[in-house]
Design a protein around this motif. Structure first.
Motif, PDB file in Angstrom:
ATOM      1  N   GLN A 150     -24.535  -5.519  27.482  1.00  0.00           N
ATOM      2  CA  GLN A 150     -26.046  -4.833  28.095  1.00  0.00           C
ATOM      3  C   GLN A 150     -25.894  -3.579  28.692  1.00  0.00           C
ATOM      4  O   GLN A 150     -26.632  -3.078  29.011  1.00  0.00           O
ATOM      5  CB  GLN A 150     -25.821  -5.950  29.561  1.00  0.00           C
ATOM      6  N   HIS A 151     -24.804  -3.026  28.488  1.00  0.00           N
ATOM      7  CA  HIS A 151     -24.216  -1.493  29.180  1.00  0.00           C
ATOM      8  C   HIS A 151     -24.582  -0.602  27.848  1.00  0.00           C
ATOM      9  O   HIS A 151     -24.176   0.663  27.443  1.00  0.00           O
ATOM     10  CB  HIS A 151     -23.222  -1.838  29.565  1.00  0.00           C
ATOM     11  N   SER A 152     -24.096  -1.241  26.718  1.00  0.00           N
ATOM     12  CA  SER A 152     -24.384  -0.345  25.461  1.00  0.00           C
ATOM     13  C   SER A 152     -25.435   0.376  25.572  1.00  0.00           C
ATOM     14  O   SER A 152     -26.781   0.292  25.429  1.00  0.00           O
ATOM     15  CB  SER A 152     -23.952  -1.251  23.915  1.00  0.00           C
ATOM     16  N   PRO A 153     -25.918   1.703  25.087  1.00  0.00           N
ATOM     17  CA  PRO A 153     -26.809   2.493  24.956  1.00  0.00           C
ATOM     18  C   PRO A 153     -27.299   2.218  23.693  1.00  0.00           C
ATOM     19  O   PRO A 153     -28.706   2.348  23.814  1.00  0.00           O
ATOM     20  CB  PRO A 153     -26.255   4.113  25.393  1.00  0.00           C
ATOM     21  N   TRP A 154     -26.657   2.185  23.028  1.00  0.00           N
ATOM     22  CA  TRP A 154     -27.755   1.733  21.793  1.00  0.00           C
ATOM     23  C   TRP A 154     -28.483   0.343  21.703  1.00  0.00           C
ATOM     24  O   TRP A 154     -29.525   0.340  21.048  1.00  0.00           O
ATOM     25  CB  TRP A 154     -26.485   1.796  20.386  1.00  0.00           C
ATOM     26  N   LYS A 155     -27.742  -0.274  22.773  1.00  0.00           N
ATOM     27  CA  LYS A 155     -28.875  -1.565  23.521  1.00  0.00           C
ATOM     28  C   LYS A 155     -30.351  -1.180  22.951  1.00  0.00           C
ATOM     29  O   LYS A 155     -31.099  -1.562  22.668  1.00  0.00           O
ATOM     30  CB  LYS A 155     -28.697  -2.350  23.823  1.00  0.00           C
ATOM     31  N   SER A 156     -30.709  -0.039  23.765  1.00  0.00           N
ATOM     32  CA  SER A 156     -31.767   0.035  23.765  1.00  0.00           C
ATOM     33  C   SER A 156     -33.293   0.725  23.087  1.00  0.00           C
ATOM     34  O   SER A 156     -33.543   0.500  22.196  1.00  0.00           O
ATOM     35  CB  SER A 156     -32.543   1.014  25.376  1.00  0.00           C
ATOM     36  N   ALA A 157     -32.276   1.559  21.800  1.00  0.00           N
ATOM     37  CA  ALA A 157     -32.551   1.972  21.149  1.00  0.00           C
ATOM     38  C   ALA A 157     -32.755   0.460  19.629  1.00  0.00           C
ATOM     39  O   ALA A 157     -33.568   1.242  18.998  1.00  0.00           O
ATOM     40  CB  ALA A 157     -31.226   2.470  20.214  1.00  0.00           C
ATOM     41  N   VAL A 158     -31.730  -0.105  19.733  1.00  0.00           N
ATOM     42  CA  VAL A 158     -31.786  -1.724  18.680  1.00  0.00           C
ATOM     43  C   VAL A 158     -33.391  -2.124  19.247  1.00  0.00           C
ATOM     44  O   VAL A 158     -34.220  -2.587  18.324  1.00  0.00           O
ATOM     45  CB  VAL A 158     -30.982  -2.626  19.122  1.00  0.00           C
ATOM     46  N   GLU A 159     -33.471  -1.731  20.862  1.00  0.00           N
ATOM     47  CA  GLU A 159     -34.662  -2.883  20.711  1.00  0.00           C
ATOM     48  C   GLU A 159     -35.921  -2.078  20.754  1.00  0.00           C
ATOM     49  O   GLU A 159     -36.970  -2.382  20.309  1.00  0.00           O
ATOM     50  CB  GLU A 159     -34.494  -2.865  22.580  1.00  0.00           C
ATOM     51  N   ALA A 160     -36.107  -0.584  20.831  1.00  0.00           N
ATOM     52  CA  ALA A 160     -37.021  -0.178  20.621  1.00  0.00           C
ATOM     53  C   ALA A 160     -37.242  -0.591  19.002  1.00  0.00           C
ATOM     54  O   ALA A 160     -38.755   0.021  18.522  1.00  0.00           O
ATOM     55  CB  ALA A 160     -37.110   2.018  21.219  1.00  0.00           C
ATOM     56  N   ALA A 161     -36.158   0.013  17.938  1.00  0.00           N
ATOM     57  CA  ALA A 161     -36.699  -0.045  16.596  1.00  0.00           C
ATOM     58  C   ALA A 161     -37.576  -1.728  16.587  1.00  0.00           C
ATOM     59  O   ALA A 161     -38.764  -1.410  15.865  1.00  0.00           O
ATOM     60  CB  ALA A 161     -35.608  -0.446  16.024  1.00  0.00           C
ATOM     61  N   ARG A 162     -37.071  -2.463  17.348  1.00  0.00           N
ATOM     62  CA  ARG A 162     -37.160  -3.461  17.154  1.00  0.00           C
ATOM     63  C   ARG A 162     -39.183  -4.109  17.400  1.00  0.00           C
ATOM     64  O   ARG A 162     -39.555  -4.528  16.998  1.00  0.00           O
ATOM     65  CB  ARG A 162     -36.384  -5.209  18.207  1.00  0.00           C
ATOM     66  N   LEU A 163     -39.259  -3.613  18.589  1.00  0.00           N
ATOM     67  CA  LEU A 163     -40.854  -3.351  19.717  1.00  0.00           C
ATOM     68  C   LEU A 163     -41.325  -2.220  18.541  1.00  0.00           C
ATOM     69  O   LEU A 163     -42.438  -2.866  18.060  1.00  0.00           O
ATOM     70  CB  LEU A 163     -40.490  -2.045  20.564  1.00  0.00           C
ATOM     71  N   LEU A 164     -40.878  -1.275  17.863  1.00  0.00           N
ATOM     72  CA  LEU A 164     -41.490  -0.448  16.545  1.00  0.00           C
ATOM     73  C   LEU A 164     -42.147  -1.488  15.594  1.00  0.00           C
ATOM     74  O   LEU A 164     -43.171  -1.445  15.385  1.00  0.00           O
ATOM     75  CB  LEU A 164     -41.197   0.736  16.375  1.00  0.00           C
ATOM     76  N   CYS A 165     -40.834  -2.056  15.361  1.00  0.00           N
ATOM     77  CA  CYS A 165     -41.059  -3.315  13.617  1.00  0.00           C
ATOM     78  C   CYS A 165     -42.112  -3.783  14.463  1.00  0.00           C
ATOM     79  O   CYS A 165     -43.528  -4.210  12.949  1.00  0.00           O
ATOM     80  CB  CYS A 165     -39.971  -3.147  13.329  1.00  0.00           C
ATOM     81  N   ALA A 166     -42.762  -4.654  15.427  1.00  0.00           N
ATOM     82  CA  ALA A 166     -42.307  -6.056  15.848  1.00  0.00           C
ATOM     83  C   ALA A 166     -44.295  -5.721  16.032  1.00  0.00           C
ATOM     84  O   ALA A 166     -45.085  -5.996  15.041  1.00  0.00           O
ATOM     85  CB  ALA A 166     -41.896  -6.957  16.589  1.00  0.00           C
TER      86      ALA A 166
END
Length: 184
Positions: free
Chosen positions: A156-172
């Motif tokens: 939950q506290h990894s800074p890259w978690k939010s970047a991966v989530e942004a990639a998921r949102l953009l791709c979706a």
């Protein structure tokens, strides 16, 4: 900002950190692009971490996150197939798709490395290959990013978690508009 620039920015954010300013600029650009499309952006933790860190700290955290932890390695084939022959077929499929579209990766990474795949999506967007890009995302990219996102659940506290989530949102969001194109 274009969708191609957003994919390029995400690729920079999810690759090994080289420059602090480039990461902040990339994060701001993706954040703005998502907001303009009424997509709730998850990038605040990433931007805060980059702002508060030195380049050496970012690099150390990147290696600890992605290189020393195979559960969240940035290789989509690993998340889709583990270590079996289906992963090999997936890698060949990606490489063939790159060649068919005239894309030459700038790095020597495996073809399923998330930043490299995002770079390919940027290339397709620059070529106005919207149908091909959206089909490729739906068939070859989004399922792996979704599994990578799930793998981050314990981080939950990894800074890259939010970047991966942004990639998921953009791709979706990008793949939601589909045109008839043969799958990759």
């Amino acid at each position: 900002m274009t969708i191609a620039e957003s994919y390029s920015s995400l690729a920079r954010m999810l690759d090994y950190p080289e420059k602090l300013e480039a990461l902040l600029t990339a994060s701001d650009s993706v954040n703005r692009f998502l907001r303009e499309r009424d997509i709730e952006t998850p990038l605040a933790p990433f931007a805060a971490f980059v702002t508060a860190s030195t380049l050496a700290e970012l690099q150390e955290e990147y290696v600890a996150t992605f290189d020393f932890n195979p559960v969240i390695a940035p290789y989509l084939g690993h998340h889709l197939y583990g270590d079996n022959q289906n992963k090999g077929a997936y890698l060949v499929r990606l490489k063939q798709e790159f060649g068919r579209c005239g894309y030459t990766p700038a790095s020597n990474e495996l073809p399923d490395h998330l930043p490299l795949v995002l770079g390919f999506l940027a290339y397709l967007a620059e070529q106005n290959s919207n149908g091909e890009r959206r089909s490729f995302i739906a068939d070859c990219v989004l399922p792996g990013i979704e599994k990578l996102t799930v793998a981050f659940a314990d981080r939950q506290h990894s800074p890259w978690k939010s970047a991966v989530e942004a990639a998921r949102l953009l791709c979706a969001a990008d793949s939601a508009t589909r045109e008839e194109v043969p799958p990759c």
